[in-house]
Design a protein around this motif. Sequence first.
Motif, PDB file in Angstrom:
ATOM      1  N   ARG A 116      35.656   4.024  12.132  1.00 33.46           N
ATOM      2  CA  ARG A 116      34.157   4.045  12.394  1.00 33.46           C
ATOM      3  C   ARG A 116      33.425   3.023  11.424  1.00 33.46           C
ATOM      4  N   ASP A 480      30.973  11.961   8.002  1.00 30.37           N
ATOM      5  CA  ASP A 480      31.956  12.496   8.686  1.00 30.37           C
ATOM      6  C   ASP A 480      32.667  13.500   7.904  1.00 30.37           C
ATOM      7  N   ASN A 576      35.426   7.043  17.310  1.00 33.25           N
ATOM      8  CA  ASN A 576      35.625   6.439  15.809  1.00 33.25           C
ATOM      9  C   ASN A 576      36.248   4.952  15.854  1.00 33.25           C
TER      10      ASN A 576
END
Length: 770
Positions: A116, A480, A576
């Motif tokens: 990501r 995350d 991602n």
Amino acid sequence: MRNYRFFNMASACAIAAAAALPASAAPGDQPKIGKTFADSAPGKITRTVAPAGAPNVLVWVIDDMGFGQLGSYGGLVETPNIDRVAQRGLRYTNYHTTPICSASRAALLTGRNSHRVHIGGHSAIAVGFPGQDALVPRSAGTVAENLRQSGYLTYAIGKWDHLPQADASAVGPFTYWPSGQGFDRYYGFLAFDADNFDPTLWSDHDPVALSPRADYHLSADMADRAIGWIGARDATDPKRPFMMYWATGAVHAPHHAPQRWLDHYKGRFDAGWDVAAQQVLDRQKALGLVPADMALPPLPAGVKHWAELSRDEQRMFARQMEAFAAQLSHADEQFGRILDALEARGELDNTVVLITADNGASAEGAPQGTFSEHYFANAYFATLAENLRHYDDWGGPSTYPHYANGWAVAGNTPFRYYKQTAYEGGTRVPLIVSWPGGIAARGELRGQYQHVTDITPTILDAAGIAPAVMVNGQRQMAFDGVSMKYSFAAPAAPTRHATQYYEMYGNRAIYANGWKAVVPHRLDVWDFMNKPTFSDDKWELYNVAADPGEQRNVAAANPRKLAEMKALFDREAKANNVYPLTNTSDAWGYVRKIMAADMARRGYLWTYTGATARIPEALAPPVPSTSFTIEAALDLDADANGTIAAIGGRHGGFALHVRKGRPVFTYRSLDMKLSEVAADRVLRRGAANLLLRFERRGESEALVHILADGAEVASGTIKGALPRLSFSPTETFDLGQDSGSGPLEGGRTAGALDGRIRTVNIRITPPRAQ
């Protein structure tokens, strides 16, 4: 003395002026603005400060270290200072990283998944896809930038390899250097490894010129710098909190250590990796780190049991592990010096100390290990005979060594496989967290599933700092990871990180609530030129809550669960930037295509005016892997010495130089063979034109011709392992000097040129013509 008087006078004037302020001008919270100072009142000058009592943060990222290599995790290597931290805090037994350094460091510092933030693999082979281009988005501000905006000092020391290789020169750009990622100060190296005896270092944006010292070692230098920066706060605010990211070259190859530590471990690993793994597992069970019924996993294909090895193999492999252990113990000793400095200042109890690894132990040494990681990095695999020639100095400055993959397997005990794979051996590593001022527990274990993305949220939570909404002028993407602070006082609390994907050049997995699905796409990770087919991949399924060692594949018995996990991986991969799946050979092929396009764009010509230094190989002419000519227009002193052009260093590289006025070409091949082509003719003082022709004849031979003012003055043959890709990620290309180690005898350089470089033209022979 004049400056001293000036500052005293300035201070006196300031004090007198403050005393003479009219009552209306007495400082207040807000300024009163009039036409003149006499009818105005200054406001209080305020700067952002950290929350009261905010802790220091000290993060040690150890490179390529497995779950079973620290003493406090059952390992056989002495790490008393790490163990001391563990006794003052918590050891996590279910903590995971990505399977490679660049990706883990990007995830750790940003709190976001590696793909990501555009570093799904290694930045050295960045590819033009969103998950692999190595350009961390500005919307993924680091923990350092968050802390700096909240009043912290921020320091980075050591390895910083998650930046584009082309940015690693003195001209930047510096967006992806530590300074562009939230750190006030930086001291370290910009590559995936470093020569611990003679590293190429940077201080902030400036090259470091190390003074030759027989006792130099990078880990000690890093500790000196850390202690100095901690103490330097005394000049302003001794209690201003800091974050320090301390990322050693240890224990990534080269496994370099001082002789006293190499001597310390002599004979300690002669029983081999089977016995070592069992001893580690027994210790882990006694410490409560793993279930009492845990068994060692089977050895991977191609890794022999110790008893099946020849006596020479056993002797060589034991020596390799001695060097690894020596390097780790030495690094631990240096880290202990930092802890002692904090303790002497009364700051250790209010310092959050985190010790972890970026991935599991590395099998990149291949089945035999290697005397030089640069050899491996060019897809050469050392033979036993080649390694034995370096036995006596293994771990010393004339080697650049890595141990055999059997030691990586043992180092990841009790988990399967190693770095770059998505099995637990590649991703489950130690995590130690100590904060006596904020964590009551002492020497306890925590078993919650945690991930490297959790580190940044945890640090901010411990510091009492909310994640910044804006960093670098951009609104920030959500983390995350989740803070682990919930687990500090609650050993039985359920995990708050329930789902996590993994992907590393085709090796991939998905974890969710105690289940894990894995694809073993590429297990011979040391062979990065292979190209397995994705359509042949088969998913495996493990209930890791009951089978943490991944030894019982239950895919056939649970097709519905496997389908659910595969769908979950696909969802996470799309969210991602994981796709497209890429082999290392694909990435290297892409890098080579970019190189070929750049050569064609330049017309295969690089031109330099004057001396220059510290150009990384990614920006240098591709002379390691091609035929080429060097044309140099010089102004020389009489009987001149010094470097004209050089690349690489003592473990592989070359230098075109002059010795007492005579042109010389010195070449160190990757198998450490030294060749020299030297002219008898002395160049006259003043203007001189030199031409070097280097003509490759395959991968083990080249012809060299040296011409001076149009006449050939020397010729000869170079024999040895010629680079397929590069000489070294850590050494550089230089003109008029050599800022790294040198290819000459003893690792020397030819020094700075006695004279002046006017121009240097380097012409690459187009690939089709070679």
